[in-house]
Scaffold this active site. Structure first.
Site, PDB file in Angstrom:
ATOM      1  N   ALA A 162       0.795  -1.229   0.000  1.00  0.00           N
ATOM      2  CA  ALA A 162       0.000   0.000   0.000  1.00  0.00           C
ATOM      3  C   ALA A 162       0.827   1.279   0.000  1.00  0.00           C
ATOM      4  O   ALA A 162       0.254   2.373  -0.065  1.00  0.00           O
ATOM      5  CB  ALA A 162      -0.929   0.008   1.218  1.00  0.00           C
ATOM      6  N   SER A 204       3.120   2.382  -2.250  1.00  0.00           N
ATOM      7  CA  SER A 204       3.539   2.962  -3.525  1.00  0.00           C
ATOM      8  C   SER A 204       2.722   2.363  -4.663  1.00  0.00           C
ATOM      9  O   SER A 204       1.963   1.408  -4.473  1.00  0.00           O
ATOM     10  CB  SER A 204       5.037   2.697  -3.779  1.00  0.00           C
ATOM     11  OG  SER A 204       5.284   1.306  -3.893  1.00  0.00           O
ATOM     12  N   GLY A 205       2.878   2.939  -5.850  1.00  0.00           N
ATOM     13  CA  GLY A 205       2.278   2.391  -7.059  1.00  0.00           C
ATOM     14  C   GLY A 205       0.771   2.230  -6.990  1.00  0.00           C
ATOM     15  O   GLY A 205       0.047   3.094  -6.484  1.00  0.00           O
ATOM     16  N   TYR A 237       7.510 -13.778 -13.520  1.00  0.00           N
ATOM     17  CA  TYR A 237       6.404 -12.844 -13.262  1.00  0.00           C
ATOM     18  C   TYR A 237       5.137 -13.311 -13.978  1.00  0.00           C
ATOM     19  O   TYR A 237       4.063 -13.400 -13.374  1.00  0.00           O
ATOM     20  CB  TYR A 237       6.789 -11.436 -13.718  1.00  0.00           C
ATOM     21  CG  TYR A 237       5.698 -10.412 -13.468  1.00  0.00           C
ATOM     22  CD1 TYR A 237       5.535  -9.857 -12.205  1.00  0.00           C
ATOM     23  CD2 TYR A 237       4.844 -10.005 -14.486  1.00  0.00           C
ATOM     24  CE1 TYR A 237       4.532  -8.920 -11.961  1.00  0.00           C
ATOM     25  CE2 TYR A 237       3.846  -9.072 -14.254  1.00  0.00           C
ATOM     26  CZ  TYR A 237       3.701  -8.534 -12.987  1.00  0.00           C
ATOM     27  OH  TYR A 237       2.705  -7.620 -12.762  1.00  0.00           O
TER      28      TYR A 237
END
Length: 313
Positions: free
Chosen positions: A10, A12-13, A193
């Site tokens: 929570a 960043s980004g 990923y």
């Protein structure tokens, strides 16, 4: 009663943008910031409370790539909350992304150029490593740590009289071709990923199959193609500067280019307002942005996920 929302990653980004937007939607939320770095989380908490003084914003320190941290945070959350209405499983990593130059130039002169840029399919490889728990770092961070977290938080999530919702941050880059049950951690591949995000899609289906009867529902979301701390290291800053006009132009042909974390949260915020029991468990919800900058939500049937799961089940 205040709705209780837990957001991992929570500080960043997408996670930070989501917290801001959720408080704009409901300024009396109890928002719990689940972050690795407590000092960053404290700064975010102060900023959120300054703009939304009626909200309740708390912090739990957790590193989803460390199982002991997950167990400690889960115990703390069970002591502090009676229930959680929403859990946004957003924390994730894409370590040391490397651009496949050959694939890039090959794709530039093919019919799939827009699809390539929208999904990064075949463009990115990553260098994974082993965590202290003996697991592949991408798998543990993006998938397994969150899986253990929801297992540990089941008493706060399973209430048949009032359902709770899990919302996973997946990706358009989640590719079945990069996932294999015999190598679920993708230890032998170069696209951990993509593999981890496909595993997330499968796991969400499994959660719905096993927990819907207990009042817990799960959805997956793709925030689109954005420039964040995770992606900006793929190319040098001057290259991003040169590419941005082209990317803005591509938005008129492909809606996946949300570009900013605020735009990328569109589907996550939309799900906040839905009744989870009314949602299709085999659907992925996609944040989308028009060429003129308007945000909206698209759906994508996870047919391949369904077929894969039924084949294996």
């Amino acid at each position: 009663m205040r709705k209780a929302v837990l957001v991992t990653g929570a500080s960043s980004g997408v996670g930070l943008a989501l917290c801001k937007r959720l408080l704009e939607e409901d300024h009396e939320l109890h928002l719990c910031l689940a972050c690795r770095n407590r000092s960053k989380a404290e700064a975010v908490r102060a900023a959120l409370l300054a703009s939304h003084p009626l909200a309740e914003v708390s912090i739990v320190q957790v590193d989803v790539s460390d199982l002991q941290s997950v167990f400690r945070a889960s115990q703390e959350l069970r002591q502090r909350f009676q229930r959680l209405d929403y859990v946004y499983l957003n924390a994730g990593i894409m370590p040391n992304p490397q651009l496949n130059i050959k694939a890039l130039f090959s794709g530039l002169f093919s019919r799939k150029v827009i699809h390539m840029f929208s999904t990064a399919e075949g463009l990115l490889t990553q260098e994974d490593q082993i965590t202290a728990d003996g697991l592949q770092e991408v798998f543990e961070t993006n998938v397994f740590g969150h899986f253990i977290l929801i297992q540990e938080l089941a008493p706060l999530l399973c209430h048949s009289d009032s359902p709770s919702q899990l919302i996973w941050t997946s990706s358009r880059n989640a590719r079945k071709s990069n996932f294999c049950l015999e190598d679920i951690q993708h230890s032998r591949g170069q696209e951990p990923y993509s593999s981890s995000k496909y595993a997330v899609d499968l796991l969400s289906v499994a959660v719905n199959r096993n927990f819907n009867s207990r009042g817990l529902y799960s959805s997956v979301v793709c925030p689109g193609t954005m420039v964040t701390n995770m992606t900006c290291g793929i190319l040098p800053p001057f290259v991003w500067t040169l590419l941005m006009p082209i990317i803005w132009l591509l938005r008129f042909f492909a809606n996946a280019f949300t570009l900013t974390p605020y735009n990328g949260t569109e589907a996550l915020v939309w799900l906040f307002h839905q009744k989870p029991e009314s949602l299709n468990p085999l659907t992925k919800y996609l944040s989308a942005t028009t060429g003129f900058g308007s945000n909206y939500v698209m759906t994508q049937k996870s047919v391949d996920v369904f077929c894969y799961w039924m084949h294996r089940g």
